[in-house]
Design a protein around this motif. Structure first.
Motif, PDB file in Angstrom:
ATOM      1  N   THR A 122     109.061 -70.846   5.029  1.00  0.00           N
ATOM      2  CA  THR A 122     108.965 -71.458   4.132  1.00  0.00           C
ATOM      3  C   THR A 122     109.976 -72.748   4.488  1.00  0.00           C
ATOM      4  N   GLN A 123     109.255 -73.767   4.471  1.00  0.00           N
ATOM      5  CA  GLN A 123     110.382 -74.976   4.020  1.00  0.00           C
ATOM      6  C   GLN A 123     110.231 -76.038   3.014  1.00  0.00           C
ATOM      7  N   LEU A 124     110.898 -76.699   3.338  1.00  0.00           N
ATOM      8  CA  LEU A 124     110.874 -77.667   1.316  1.00  0.00           C
ATOM      9  C   LEU A 124     109.522 -78.210   2.297  1.00  0.00           C
ATOM     10  N   PRO A 125     108.690 -78.915   1.232  1.00  0.00           N
ATOM     11  CA  PRO A 125     107.900 -79.387   2.278  1.00  0.00           C
ATOM     12  C   PRO A 125     108.361 -81.265   1.743  1.00  0.00           C
ATOM     13  N   GLU A 126     108.080 -81.752   2.739  1.00  0.00           N
ATOM     14  CA  GLU A 126     108.873 -83.464   3.044  1.00  0.00           C
ATOM     15  C   GLU A 126     109.087 -84.225   1.827  1.00  0.00           C
ATOM     16  N   ASP A 127     107.378 -84.379   0.979  1.00  0.00           N
ATOM     17  CA  ASP A 127     107.145 -84.897  -0.105  1.00  0.00           C
ATOM     18  C   ASP A 127     108.833 -84.278  -1.129  1.00  0.00           C
ATOM     19  N   ALA A 128     108.619 -83.423  -1.532  1.00  0.00           N
ATOM     20  CA  ALA A 128     109.677 -83.163  -2.362  1.00  0.00           C
ATOM     21  C   ALA A 128     110.877 -83.696  -1.721  1.00  0.00           C
ATOM     22  N   LYS A 129     111.292 -83.481  -0.403  1.00  0.00           N
ATOM     23  CA  LYS A 129     112.589 -83.717  -0.220  1.00  0.00           C
ATOM     24  C   LYS A 129     112.305 -84.921  -0.201  1.00  0.00           C
TER      25      LYS A 129
END
Lengths: 85, 200
Positions: A63-70
């Motif tokens: 589970t990673q922080l989605p790039e668009d959310a970042k």
């Protein structure tokens, strides 16, 4: 189900978390291991407890922080122009 | 175990002077961890993103109050836990403190599900269906136990760091962790018991 009347099982269950965390002293550790070697139910509880933690750690790895959310985070903080070091 | 944060030292002096380059470094090093914590606390990507943003906004606006007695990451986790709890409280009115959870612990710690599912192949243990069930299971925990489990067992904080983050004693962390682990084991054992019966 674990035999709730079995004092040995009760004592081991109380020590199981500390055992899994490597926080027991040698004597307690040997006591837990000796019990697990002879008590199938406690052995299953110990193994499935360990596996439960393992599965959540696997979930974490995947589970990673989605790039668009970042990107939205950096935008809202006014940090878009700051590169990752 | 998850890679520990703060791989490279943060210049606190610069951070307190609102140096944007250092702020960005803090975000890059911690955002993934804060997002995961919020996601598991709230079970919803949109809410997790809101908490993520709010955590860093609050951190940067209040950086002067960071005394450096704990790790910066621990301080950020603490803000994120509080933000998550505030959101949960908004959802469920009348909760005034973490100890007053609506979700209560499911009583005793005596294992009921004795099913050996450890022998299942890794592929089945890590299937999409199982991963979805992990989220359902963690959602059954009280918020207090859930936070302790995520921080200590999944994010890999020490007992002391978890205690600092949650503002509780180390022995309270151990109790919450034990309850969380045992309850999750029960939930997963129930799930795998059904699964194995279906597949048999």
């Amino acid at each position: 189900m674990i035999d709730t009347n079995c004092k040995a099982c009760q004592a081991i269950l109380k020590k199981l978390n500390a055992y899994l965390d490597g926080e027991l002293d040698e004597l307690d550790c040997r006591e837990v291991e000796a019990h697990l070697a002879t008590c199938k139910n406690c052995q299953i509880v110990a193994n499935t407890l360990e596996k439960t933690i393992y599965l959540y750690r696997k979930d974490r790895e995947n589970t990673q922080l989605p790039e668009d959310a970042k990107q939205r985070l950096l935008t809202c903080l006014g940090l878009n122009d700051e590169a990752a070091d | 175990m998850i890679k520990t944060q703060e791989e490279t030292p943060i210049d606190l002096e610069a951070l307190k002077n609102h140096d944007k380059r250092v702020f960005a470094k803090v975000v890059h090093q911690n955002s993934d961890h804060i997002y995961y914590l919020a996601l598991k606390m709230l079970g919803n990507p949109q809410d997790a993103e809101d908490v993520l943003q709010e955590t860093f906004i609050k951190a940067f606006n209040n950086i002067e109050s960071f005394e450096g007695r704990s790790k910066l990451s621990t301080w950020l986790y603490r803000i994120a836990v509080n933000e998550s709890l505030m959101l949960i409280r908004k959802r469920k009115k009348n909760i005034t403190h973490i100890e007053d959870d609506i979700k209560t612990d499911k009583g005793d710690l005596i294992p009921k599900q004795i099913v050996d599912w450890c022998c299942l192949p890794e592929k089945e243990l890590l299937s999409t269906e199982t991963m979805a069930h992990l989220n359902d299971a963690i959602d059954t925990l009280s918020e207090a136990n859930r936070a302790a489990f995520i921080l200590r067992d999944v994010e890999g904080l020490s007992t002391r760091e978890t205690a600092e983050t949650l503002d509780i004693s180390e022995s309270a962390v151990k109790v919450r962790l034990m309850r969380a682990r045992m309850q999750l084991r029960e939930e997963l054992s129930r799930y795998f018991s059904d699964y194995m019966a279906r597949e048999a």
